[in-house]
Every structure is written in C-alpha cells, then in structure tokens.
Design an enzyme around this catalytic site. Structure first.
Site, PDB file in Angstrom:
ATOM      1  N   SER A  25       1.444  -0.942  -0.068  1.00 39.71           N
ATOM      2  CA  SER A  25       0.261  -0.267  -0.014  1.00 39.71           C
ATOM      3  C   SER A  25       0.861   0.799  -0.053  1.00 39.71           C
ATOM      4  CB  SER A  25      -0.914   0.105   1.177  1.00 39.71           C
ATOM      5  OG  SER A  25      -1.564  -1.066   1.272  1.00 39.71           O
ATOM      6  N   HIS A  56      -3.389   1.020  -4.608  1.00 44.15           N
ATOM      7  CA  HIS A  56      -2.569   0.193  -5.613  1.00 44.15           C
ATOM      8  C   HIS A  56      -3.238  -0.194  -7.222  1.00 44.15           C
ATOM      9  CE1 HIS A  56      -1.524  -2.585  -1.967  1.00 44.15           C
ATOM     10  NE2 HIS A  56      -2.824  -2.002  -1.198  1.00 44.15           N
ATOM     11  N   HIS A  78      -5.902  -8.360  -1.995  1.00 45.92           N
ATOM     12  CA  HIS A  78      -6.169  -9.479  -0.623  1.00 45.92           C
ATOM     13  C   HIS A  78      -7.190  -9.764  -0.216  1.00 45.92           C
ATOM     14  CE1 HIS A  78      -4.358  -4.785  -0.721  1.00 45.92           C
ATOM     15  NE2 HIS A  78      -3.857  -5.210   0.308  1.00 45.92           N
ATOM     16  N   TYR A  80      -9.798 -10.058   1.608  1.00 40.20           N
ATOM     17  CA  TYR A  80     -10.140  -8.831   2.530  1.00 40.20           C
ATOM     18  C   TYR A  80     -11.484  -8.432   1.263  1.00 40.20           C
ATOM     19  CZ  TYR A  80      -7.713  -4.532   2.309  1.00 40.20           C
ATOM     20  OH  TYR A  80      -6.726  -3.645   1.578  1.00 40.20           O
ATOM     21  N   GLU A  81     -10.930  -8.490  -0.022  1.00 38.19           N
ATOM     22  CA  GLU A  81     -11.698  -7.555  -1.327  1.00 38.19           C
ATOM     23  C   GLU A  81     -12.662  -8.100  -1.759  1.00 38.19           C
ATOM     24  OE1 GLU A  81      -8.461  -5.468  -4.360  1.00 38.19           O
ATOM     25  OE2 GLU A  81      -7.020  -6.542  -2.571  1.00 38.19           O
ATOM     26  N   ALA A 108       2.457  -2.552   4.176  1.00 42.29           N
ATOM     27  CA  ALA A 108       2.321  -1.586   5.445  1.00 42.29           C
ATOM     28  C   ALA A 108       1.494  -1.934   6.427  1.00 42.29           C
ATOM     29  CB  ALA A 108       1.473  -0.085   4.762  1.00 42.29           C
ATOM     30  N   MET A 206      -2.639  -6.906   6.638  1.00 40.42           N
ATOM     31  CA  MET A 206      -4.190  -7.737   6.541  1.00 40.42           C
ATOM     32  C   MET A 206      -3.067  -8.612   4.825  1.00 40.42           C
ATOM     33  SD  MET A 206      -6.348  -5.012   6.198  1.00 40.42           S
ATOM     34  CE  MET A 206      -7.306  -3.804   8.247  1.00 40.42           C
ATOM     35  N   SER A 207      -2.298  -8.490   4.017  1.00 43.45           N
ATOM     36  CA  SER A 207      -1.410  -8.708   3.290  1.00 43.45           C
ATOM     37  C   SER A 207      -0.719  -9.982   3.801  1.00 43.45           C
ATOM     38  CB  SER A 207      -1.126  -7.895   2.073  1.00 43.45           C
ATOM     39  OG  SER A 207       0.074  -7.028   2.516  1.00 43.45           O
ATOM     40  N   ASN A 230       1.483   3.120  11.660  1.00 48.14           N
ATOM     41  CA  ASN A 230       1.282   3.600  12.608  1.00 48.14           C
ATOM     42  C   ASN A 230       1.697   2.626  14.005  1.00 48.14           C
ATOM     43  OD1 ASN A 230      -0.748   2.082  10.693  1.00 48.14           O
ATOM     44  ND2 ASN A 230      -1.582   1.344  12.328  1.00 48.14           N
ATOM     45  N   HIS A 242      -7.282   4.489   6.034  1.00 46.04           N
ATOM     46  CA  HIS A 242      -6.210   4.001   5.181  1.00 46.04           C
ATOM     47  C   HIS A 242      -5.792   5.085   5.116  1.00 46.04           C
ATOM     48  CE1 HIS A 242      -4.703   1.478   1.885  1.00 46.04           C
ATOM     49  NE2 HIS A 242      -5.990   2.711   1.138  1.00 46.04           N
TER      50      HIS A 242
END
Ligand code: HPA
Length: 276
Positions: A25, A56, A78, A80-81, A108, A206-207, A230, A242
C-alpha cells in the site's frame, strides 16, 4: 504454465526476470522511467485478480535494477476484497513460471511495539497466520510444489542476513520481527492487538502471508519488509485510517525502495536456493 506467463514472456521476448518485487500500500515509484522495459496492466493478465483498493495500481512492470532483470507488481489483491484465497496463488505461480529466483514482498503494517514507531522498516523474520485463510487449501498444484510444504525458513535467513548487512551499509535502520496477518478489512480491535502481542507478534497487516505461503510452496525464497505506518489499535489516541496508512507509507517510500534496490544490486542469486 499459466496464460499470463505466456503473455508476459511473449512481451518480454523471453527475458526472464531474476527478482520479483511486490509493492505494498502506498508504494508506487519503484523503477525510474528510463529503466522500464515494459508495463502490462493486470487487465491483460487473466490470472491476476484486479486490485480494488486505492494505492494499488494493478500493473506488472519489467525493468532493470543494476544488471538484474526485475519484475515488479505495482499493487496486489487482498482476501478482504473478496478474492478467493486460491486466486491469490496465481500471480505468484506466474512469477515462478517466468523464472523469478527471489521474491521481495513489501507491505504497510501496524506496529505492536511502542519502540518501533511509524516510519520504521521491519524485515519480517517469520509470520503468524491469524487470518483464517490459506491459498494452498484445495487440491494441490503438484506441478508447483508438494501437498505439505515446509515453512521453517519461510523468510529466507541467508537473504535476510544480507538485507540487514545492506541496511547497515547504507545507514538504514532496519528492525526485525514477526508479522501477524489479520484478514481485515476493519483494523483490529485493541483486544486483538493485546492478543497478538501475547502470542509473539511485532507487526500486523492484512496481506503478504498468502503470497509467502505460495512462494515457499513453489520453491521461491522470500524476503519481506514491512513499512510501519502506525502504532496498532489501542496503542495511541488517534483513530486508524487507510489515509494515514497511505500517507505514512509515502513518507517512508524512498527509504524502503532505496534499501531494496541496494539489496538487489548486492545479492548474488546463487547464494542460496529455495527451501524445497
Ligand atoms: N492493522 C492492519 N493492517 C495495517 C495496519 C494496522 O494497524 N496499518 C497498516 N496496515
């Protein structure tokens, strides 16, 4: 061989890349324009799921880093998509088909450690798959690897030591730690972050884990680096977003890309082989 591999090799006139890089990201500027051989949108690569997330781009680019032919995925998909986990395996197997001998994955991530603030870079030494998904579930792709593959060197140690050496040489601080994958798309709850700290995680995202599992399955050694964007949920007062991820990834972009390019320049790809 996947159709996308044929499309790539036709376009590259059979140049086979040595190294593959996946940009996480907010990372967008890998090659200098003058070092690009060609770029092809994922739309023309039938085995590449289309990324739907801002930050992306969705193109595969072949270029040169020093003397090494390097292929770079500008953007990834990902779980989650809504992509089937098995579909996330395909681009990695395409990288295998086209000859990649090393995969460098970036992402990230949120930090689980107060002493590893936003802007830090972390070499991933291992992962905890807390996502509940695995792209290798289903009938085994025997042409690519075994049913039960070993993950004890999932993040290749020899290459990682080399990466740490290169970081030292260029004066880039580089943490080392364990990456926990969470499915998303929401950020974790503070209670989940507490739990991840207890089980030994240093960063969360998440990846990455799907790609690393598939690369190891087909014998491509992996180096992976997180850009810490973060402190994870509950670790400070600000809300996670995001937007913050993209902004902080952009601030660290020149550091991570400089590290990767120096690393690619310095490595000898015969140093080590895959772990299968
Ligand atoms: N959690 C999960 N994914 C992330 C985070 C986070 O805190 N930061 C960037 N990607």
């Amino acid at each position: 061989m996947f159709d996308s591999s044929k499309v790539f090799l036709e376009k590259s006139k059979n140049i086979t890349p040595d190294v593959a890089v996946i940009l996480g990201s907010g990372l967008t500027n890998f090659f200098d324009e003058s070092n690009i051989t060609f770029a092809i949108s994922y739309e023309h690569l039938p085995d590449f799921p289309q990324p739907t997330v801002t930050g992306h781009a969705g193109k595969l680019v072949l270029g040169k880093i020093g003397t090494k032919n390097t292929v770079c995925m500008y953007g990834r998909s990902h779980i989650y998509e809504g992509h089937e986990p098995q579909h996330l395996a395909k681009p990695i197997r395409v990288l295998k088909d086209i000859g990649c001998k090393l995969l460098i994955v970036t992402n990230a991530a949120g930090s689980l450690d107060q002493n590893m603030p936003a802007g830090s870079l972390m070499a991933i030494s291992d992962h905890i798959n807390w996502s509940g998904f695995n792209p290798l579930i289903g009938s085994n792709a025997d042409d690519y690897g075994p049913r039960f593959n070993d993950m004890s060197d999932g993040y290749n140690k020899e290459y990682r030591l080399k990466l740490l050496e290169v970081a030292k040489k260029i004066n880039q601080k580089l943490y080392e730690g364990i990456y926990c994958m969470y499915s998303g798309p929401n950020f974790e709850t503070p209670a989940e972050i507490q739990a991840l700290k207890v089980i030994g995680g240093n960063a969360v995202g998440m990846s990455t884990v799907p790609e690393v599992l598939v690369a190891n399955h087909c014998g491509i050694p992996v180096v992976a680096i997180s850009v810490i964007t973060n402190l994870a949920a509950g670790m400070n007062k600000t809300k996670l977003s995001h937007k913050e991820t993209l902004e902080n990834a952009a601030l660290a972009e020149s550091n991570i890309l400089n590290l990767i390019k120096n690393f690619i320049n310095d490595i000898n790809l015969d140093d080590t082989s895959g772990n299968n």
